[in-house]
Design an enzyme around this catalytic site. Structure first.
Site, mmCIF file in Angstrom:
data_model
loop_
_atom_site.group_PDB
_atom_site.id
_atom_site.type_symbol
_atom_site.label_atom_id
_atom_site.label_comp_id
_atom_site.label_asym_id
_atom_site.label_seq_id
_atom_site.Cartn_x
_atom_site.Cartn_y
_atom_site.Cartn_z
ATOM 1 N N ARG A 1 0.466 -1.537 -0.090
ATOM 2 C CA ARG A 1 -0.242 -0.029 0.407
ATOM 3 C C ARG A 1 1.212 1.153 0.080
ATOM 4 O O ARG A 1 0.545 2.445 -0.306
ATOM 5 C CB ARG A 1 -0.650 0.446 1.618
ATOM 6 N N LYS B 1 -17.932 -14.616 3.374
ATOM 7 C CA LYS B 1 -18.946 -12.817 3.813
ATOM 8 C C LYS B 1 -19.966 -13.281 2.326
ATOM 9 O O LYS B 1 -19.597 -12.029 2.004
ATOM 10 C CB LYS B 1 -17.321 -11.757 4.113
ATOM 11 N N GLY C 1 -9.029 -8.777 0.521
ATOM 12 C CA GLY C 1 -7.379 -9.323 1.511
ATOM 13 C C GLY C 1 -7.253 -10.436 1.504
ATOM 14 O O GLY C 1 -5.899 -10.627 1.557
ATOM 15 N N GLY D 1 -13.599 -3.776 0.867
ATOM 16 C CA GLY D 1 -15.463 -3.781 1.179
ATOM 17 C C GLY D 1 -15.735 -2.761 0.174
ATOM 18 O O GLY D 1 -16.756 -2.528 -0.911
HETATM 19 P P1 ADP Z 1 -11.571 -12.194 0.925
HETATM 20 O O1 ADP Z 1 -10.128 -11.178 2.047
HETATM 21 O O2 ADP Z 1 -11.066 -11.913 0.118
HETATM 22 O O3 ADP Z 1 -12.615 -10.966 1.080
HETATM 23 P P2 ADP Z 1 -12.919 -13.758 2.863
HETATM 24 O O4 ADP Z 1 -12.368 -12.700 3.554
HETATM 25 O O5 ADP Z 1 -14.347 -13.213 2.027
HETATM 26 O O6 ADP Z 1 -11.786 -13.574 1.979
HETATM 27 O O7 ADP Z 1 -13.109 -15.119 2.957
HETATM 28 C C1 ADP Z 1 -11.644 -15.971 3.667
HETATM 29 C C2 ADP Z 1 -11.471 -16.466 4.733
HETATM 30 O O8 ADP Z 1 -12.445 -17.851 3.805
HETATM 31 C C3 ADP Z 1 -9.999 -17.173 4.355
HETATM 32 O O9 ADP Z 1 -9.491 -16.936 5.971
HETATM 33 C C4 ADP Z 1 -10.491 -18.977 4.567
HETATM 34 O O10 ADP Z 1 -9.905 -19.469 5.293
HETATM 35 C C5 ADP Z 1 -12.124 -18.523 4.073
HETATM 36 N N1 ADP Z 1 -12.407 -20.293 3.932
HETATM 37 C C6 ADP Z 1 -12.872 -19.828 2.206
HETATM 38 N N2 ADP Z 1 -13.517 -21.876 2.082
HETATM 39 C C7 ADP Z 1 -13.582 -21.544 3.574
HETATM 40 C C8 ADP Z 1 -14.555 -23.425 4.346
HETATM 41 N N3 ADP Z 1 -15.320 -24.152 2.786
HETATM 42 N N4 ADP Z 1 -14.722 -23.006 4.803
HETATM 43 C C9 ADP Z 1 -14.506 -22.474 6.301
HETATM 44 N N5 ADP Z 1 -13.661 -21.065 5.487
HETATM 45 C C10 ADP Z 1 -13.176 -20.977 4.761
HETATM 46 MG MG MG Z 2 -11.473 -11.109 4.030
#
Ligand code: ADP
Ligand code: MG
Length: 424
Positions: free
Chosen positions: A65, A227, A380, A404
């Protein structure tokens, strides 16, 4: 949440108007290079950056960043502006030293080489004013964490006025905070006559508006993570435009459950089952779901197995299986044309046993890039996963650090920090 597939429902003429309005946003966004050099010479420029990096024992960890703001800063130092940088860091409740931006000033100084970066521990008042009065052309000054002042997040008018009094020109290069109506993103910029976008913000808006409004085809969306709630608005806008939507991670299990597949103890977002069922009924043809899974009864028992179809009772799906990896990889990396957007890991990648799906998708993203697709990665955890897979930022067309804010932009939500740059 209502399903409003407005673009899909529009006839040709209305679609044309929508695309026109969307493209106006990028057109209206004035960037620093739109000013003449003479308009920047000697001017005090307040730049809102996002230096929300991890700091451990007074030293900066990942500094992407910080690095990414160099083009905007150096464009202005070369044109002999006086640069005042403002940012937040973390969520301090008080003036807690671990949230100070001082280590960031040090790292930025090292990166900038000969032009040293000064730092002040205050953001408003006599001291900072004196500091700015003493600046030479081309100097750079970083102010302390904006969130040491509660007035920042409450968008306090007096605080905004103080910030605005520090400079002649306002620049926003922090897309990631542009969905917030804070003093540094909204209240203060409104008080400037000249409000501009930095190069990062402009690039982020260009890429996001391209995938939101006019992605080059075929357009593939890869969505994972946990999420669903944060991603549903973006998904709602992208589904009508995408040619394929590949679901993985925990997000996929809500879709599989809606289709009647046994998901056993996998993470489900039951609040959004109705929405997901409806999305499947409208866009089922383009939605791809995992057909096999890496499962275990818990995340940390060191055991994993691969199954096809239903998840056996008592088990949890933690990653996409080999067959799914093959199907998804050929969709993502097998073409070399169009656009691919990836947000959300395919599994619990933090644990080695469940990282294979995510690592393979990261590698396929790199392949797509090298073959000529436009690729965009955001989120992230997704960026973290990409790094673990050994895929560098240079192997992606655009790394969206917006988090976000990017999802909100894609969902068509209000973006006060952008609106304030284009408002008359
Ligand atoms: P990002 O930060 O890339 O937007 P999210 O915060 O939505 O992604 O989700 C990331 C998290 O989702 C990671 O910590 C990962 O371990 C978890 N995750 C992904 N698939 C699974 C699953 N099948 N069961 C539990 N946790 C999961
Ligand atoms: Mg995340």
């Amino acid at each position: 949440m209502p399903l409003h597939y407005s673009y899909e429902r529009c006839n040709g003429f209305a679609r044309f108007i929508l695309l026109f309005l969307y493209s106006r946003v990028t057109e209206l966004l004035k960037v620093i290079s739109d000013l003449e050099d003479s308009e920047l010479d000697g001017k005090r420029v307040l730049i809102r950056v996002d230096y929300n990096v991890s700091v451990n024992s007074g030293s900066v960890g990942e500094d992407f960043r910080i690095r990414m703001t160099i083009p905007t800063i150096e464009y202005l130092t070369k044109r002999r502006s006086k640069i005042v940088l403002v940012s937040h860091l973390g969520r301090p409740t008080d003036r807690q030293p671990q949230y100070s931006l001082a280590p960031v000033a040090k790292r930025l100084s090292e990166m900038m080489g000969k032009s040293k970066v000064k730092f002040t521990s205050s953001n408003i008042g006599k001291n900072v004013r004196q500091e700015i009065d003493g600046m030479e052309k081309g100097d750079v000054l970083l102010l302390e964490n904006l969130r040491f002042y509660k007035e920042e997040e409450s968008n306090d008018p007096e605080f905004s006025k103080e910030l605005a009094s520090l400079a002649d020109i306002y620049v926003n290069d922090a897309f990631s905070t542009s969905h917030r109506k804070h003093a540094s993103t909204y209240g203060a910029p409104r008080l400037f006559d000249v409000r501009l976008a930095g190069f990062n913000l402009r690039k982020e808006v260009e890429y996001l508006s391209m995938i939101k409004d006019n992605p080059s085809k075929p357009f593939i969306v890869v969505l994972g993570g946990v999420k669903i709630n944060d991603k549903i608005g973006a998904l709602e806008n992208l589904l009508p435009k995408a040619d394929r939507v590949l679901l993985g991670g925990a997000a996929a299990y809500t879709f599989l459950k809606a289709k009647g597949v046994n998901t056993a103890n996998s993470l489900i977002d039951s609040e959004h089952l109705v929405w997901v069922t409806k999305a499947l009924s409208i866009f089922g043809d383009k939605i791809m779901l995992p057909t096999d899974h890496v499962i275990s009864s818990s995340a940390d028992n060191g055991y994993a197995a691969m199954v096809k179809g239903d998840i056996p009772d008592g088990m949890i799906g933690f990653d996409i299986g080999n067959e799914t990896i093959q199907r998804y990889s050929s969709e993502v990396g097998g073409r070399g044309s169009g656009t691919v957007f990836w947000n959300g890991p395919m599994g619990l990648f933090e644990i080695g046993l469940f990282a294979n799906g995510t690592i393979n998708i990261a590698k396929s993203m790199a392949l797509a890039y090298w073959r000529g697709s436009k690729t965009l990665v955001g989120g992230g955890d997704t960026l973290e996963a990409m790094k673990r897979a050994g895929v560098s930022e240079g192997e992606v067309s655009h790394v969206s650090t917006g988090g976000g804010a990017s999802l909100k932009y894609l969902a068509g939500d209000e973006m006060p920090g952008l609106a304030v740059l284009t408002d008359e």
